[in-house]
Structure formats: structure tokens, C-alpha cells
Design a protein around this motif. Structure first.
Motif, PDB file in Angstrom:
ATOM      1  N   THR A 113      45.233  31.093  40.059  1.00 52.09           N
ATOM      2  CA  THR A 113      43.623  30.782  39.719  1.00 52.09           C
ATOM      3  C   THR A 113      43.190  31.905  39.030  1.00 52.09           C
ATOM      4  O   THR A 113      43.263  32.992  39.501  1.00 52.09           O
ATOM      5  N   ASP A 114      42.482  31.665  37.988  1.00 52.20           N
ATOM      6  CA  ASP A 114      42.001  32.949  37.223  1.00 52.20           C
ATOM      7  C   ASP A 114      40.703  33.488  38.008  1.00 52.20           C
ATOM      8  O   ASP A 114      39.881  32.673  38.583  1.00 52.20           O
ATOM      9  N   THR A 115      40.827  34.891  38.165  1.00 52.72           N
ATOM     10  CA  THR A 115      39.770  35.703  39.195  1.00 52.72           C
ATOM     11  C   THR A 115      38.373  35.313  38.398  1.00 52.72           C
ATOM     12  O   THR A 115      37.693  35.197  39.397  1.00 52.72           O
ATOM     13  N   ARG A 117      37.225  32.672  37.463  1.00 54.77           N
ATOM     14  CA  ARG A 117      36.886  31.161  37.996  1.00 54.77           C
ATOM     15  C   ARG A 117      36.681  31.303  39.400  1.00 54.77           C
ATOM     16  O   ARG A 117      35.723  30.773  40.024  1.00 54.77           O
ATOM     17  N   ASP A 137      41.523  43.014  38.343  1.00 53.21           N
ATOM     18  CA  ASP A 137      41.573  41.638  38.697  1.00 53.21           C
ATOM     19  C   ASP A 137      41.742  41.194  40.014  1.00 53.21           C
ATOM     20  O   ASP A 137      42.485  40.701  40.599  1.00 53.21           O
TER      21      ASP A 137
END
Length: 149
Positions: A113-115, A117, A137
Motif C-alpha cells: 500500500t502506497d504510504t 494513500r 516512507d
């Protein structure tokens, strides 16, 4: 009510844990103790009880992003001694009154999962503080007042 389980990987100790911390609306003492241990201050070995509301915030966040994968712990509990030392090294990035010292904060990333997002969804939940650390990140969630940085 169904059971709530979490999976962790500690980035500093390389320990893994998969445990159920809540079942039928009641917290599971064995699961909470296991989480307290993996989220201990890895620098000193001190263990402190993590706020179950923090775990609920985390679980609900994972549900909202549809990813109950491995939570990569950067920092859970942080002792007073460790916090003082880190604050001296980075007074802007480490609060003197950090909620990490009370088991009420978690720095982490979530594999898959993109940080950014993750941060946006955590903010939308309005359950506590949300910090976003782009260079490293990861995000922080905590059970303090709703705020962001």
C-alpha cells in the motif's frame, strides 16, 4: 462480532508476529501481550502496554485500504531514555512529549500500500494524529487528538 488479527514484522529486530488481539468485542490478553513484546523499545528491551485503541485504529485503517498484510513496525513503544536521546539528535522530528512513550503511537509502513494513500485514509478516519514521513516512507498514527504533520 468477528475476531481481529494483525500481522507484524519489526524492521529493526526482524521479528514476525501474527496474533488475534480481539475476539467477539473483547480484547485477548495473550494477543495484547504478544503485541506489547514485538512493539517494545528495541534499544532498551523495555516492554510497555500498547493502547488497544491504537490497535483498533490500525485494524480499521488496514480494513479501509483493503490490505491486512504485514505491518512493518518502525517504532512502537519508546522509553523515556530513548526518547530523550532521539530528541537530542533530532529535536524537530522527535517530540519531548511523544505518545510513543505511553504506548499510544506507531510508526509503520504497509507492504503493498502506497504510504501517501495510507496517510490520506488515516486522516479521513479522524481517530487521532497522523504523521507522514516522505523521506523515510512511513506514517505515524496515534491515539492523541486529531491532527496531522
Amino acid at each position: 462480532m468477528k475476531k481481529r488479527s494483525l500481522r507484524f514484522y519489526h524492521t529493526h529486530t526482524e521479528e514476525c508476529l501474527e496474533t488475534t488481539y480481539k475476539k467477539g468485542g473483547a480484547y485477548v490478553p495473550k494477543g495484547l501481550k504478544q503485541i506489547d513484546y514485538i512493539m517494545r523499545d528495541y534499544r532498551t528491551g523495555q516492554i510497555y502496554p500498547m493502547d488497544p485503541k491504537l490497535l483498533d485504529f490500525l485494524y480499521d485503517l488496514l480494513t479501509a485500504v483493503n490490505n491486512h498484510g504485514e505491518v512493518h513496525i518502525i517504532c512502537g513503544y519508546r522509553s523515556l531514555e530513548t526518547n530523550k536521546k532521539l530528541h537530542q539528535q533530532d529535536s524537530k522530528g522527535v517530540s519531548k512529549r511523544s505518545l510513543h512513550m505511553h504506548g499510544r503511537a506507531l510508526d509503520f509502513r504497509l507492504s503493498g500500500t502506497d504510504t501517501k494513500r495510507l496517510r490520506d485514509v488515516a486522516l479521513a478516519l479522524k481517530r487521532g494524529g497522523v504523521g507522514y514521513y516522505t523521506k523515510s516512507d512511513f506514517i505515524q498514527i496515534d491515539t492523541g487528538r486529531v491532527r496531522f504533520w
